[in-house]
Design a protein around this motif. Sequence first.
Motif, PDB file in Angstrom:
ATOM      1  N   ALA A  30      60.104  26.249  44.159  1.00  0.00           N
ATOM      2  CA  ALA A  30      59.366  25.194  43.458  1.00  0.00           C
ATOM      3  C   ALA A  30      58.498  25.728  42.322  1.00  0.00           C
ATOM      4  O   ALA A  30      58.219  25.006  41.375  1.00  0.00           O
ATOM      5  CB  ALA A  30      58.487  24.422  44.442  1.00  0.00           C
ATOM      6  N   LEU A  31      58.057  26.981  42.438  1.00  0.00           N
ATOM      7  CA  LEU A  31      57.074  27.508  41.488  1.00  0.00           C
ATOM      8  C   LEU A  31      57.502  28.856  40.913  1.00  0.00           C
ATOM      9  O   LEU A  31      56.776  29.847  41.009  1.00  0.00           O
ATOM     10  CB  LEU A  31      55.722  27.645  42.204  1.00  0.00           C
ATOM     11  N   TYR A  81      54.905  22.184  52.726  1.00  0.00           N
ATOM     12  CA  TYR A  81      56.060  22.889  52.152  1.00  0.00           C
ATOM     13  C   TYR A  81      57.302  22.551  52.950  1.00  0.00           C
ATOM     14  O   TYR A  81      57.266  22.490  54.181  1.00  0.00           O
ATOM     15  CB  TYR A  81      55.825  24.411  52.169  1.00  0.00           C
ATOM     16  N   THR A 111      47.123  20.908  43.726  1.00  0.00           N
ATOM     17  CA  THR A 111      48.472  21.329  43.368  1.00  0.00           C
ATOM     18  C   THR A 111      48.429  21.887  41.950  1.00  0.00           C
ATOM     19  O   THR A 111      47.540  21.558  41.176  1.00  0.00           O
ATOM     20  CB  THR A 111      49.503  20.180  43.509  1.00  0.00           C
ATOM     21  N   ASN A 115      53.529  21.969  38.602  1.00  0.00           N
ATOM     22  CA  ASN A 115      54.405  21.448  39.656  1.00  0.00           C
ATOM     23  C   ASN A 115      54.572  19.929  39.523  1.00  0.00           C
ATOM     24  O   ASN A 115      54.042  19.145  40.316  1.00  0.00           O
ATOM     25  CB  ASN A 115      53.834  21.824  41.036  1.00  0.00           C
ATOM     26  N   ALA A 118      55.734  17.843  42.668  1.00  0.00           N
ATOM     27  CA  ALA A 118      54.671  17.629  43.661  1.00  0.00           C
ATOM     28  C   ALA A 118      53.681  16.587  43.157  1.00  0.00           C
ATOM     29  O   ALA A 118      53.245  15.720  43.918  1.00  0.00           O
ATOM     30  CB  ALA A 118      53.952  18.940  43.972  1.00  0.00           C
TER      31      ALA A 118
END
Length: 151
Positions: A30-31, A81, A111, A115, A118
Motif C-alpha cells: 500500500a505504501l 491492515y 493515515t 495513501n 485509505a
Amino acid sequence: MGTDHVVIRRAGDSDAAEMADVWLRSFTAALPTVQRPHDDAQVREWFASVVVPAHESWVAVADGGLVGLLVLDHSELEQLYLDPQWRGQGLGDRFVDLAKRQRPDGLHLWTFQVNGPARRFYERHGFVAVEWTDGRHNEENEPDIRYMWRP
C-alpha cells in the motif's frame, strides 16, 4: 473471495508473528514510497512485545491463516491492515464496524496523505479529516492526516 467464511476474533500472544507478517505485506503493497524506519525483525518484535500485549487487538482468520488485523488504543484506531489479496472484499468494512461498536463514543486515526485508498475508505465510513501535518511528528517523516469519527 467474500468474507462469509472469515472469522474475526481477539488476538492472542500466539498471533503476533502472523500479525506482523500481514502488516509487513500490507505496508509494502500500500505504501511503496514510504520509508519504513524499522526493519522486519523490529516490526515483529514490536507486535510481540507492544502491540498484542498492550492494545486491544483483533485478527481476521480465513483458511487457517491470518488475513487482517485491527488494533485499538483507547479511542485511536491504531492499526487496520489487510493482506493485499483481501482488499476490496468487505473485510475492512467489518473491521471498521467492529471498531465503532467497541468505541461508540468516537474514534480517531492517522493515515499518510499519500495513501489515497485509505483516505477514501475512512471518509466513506464517516471519518472527517481534522488535522494535516508535514510529517515532522511521525517516525517515517511522512505528511499525514488525522481523521475523527463521531457517532
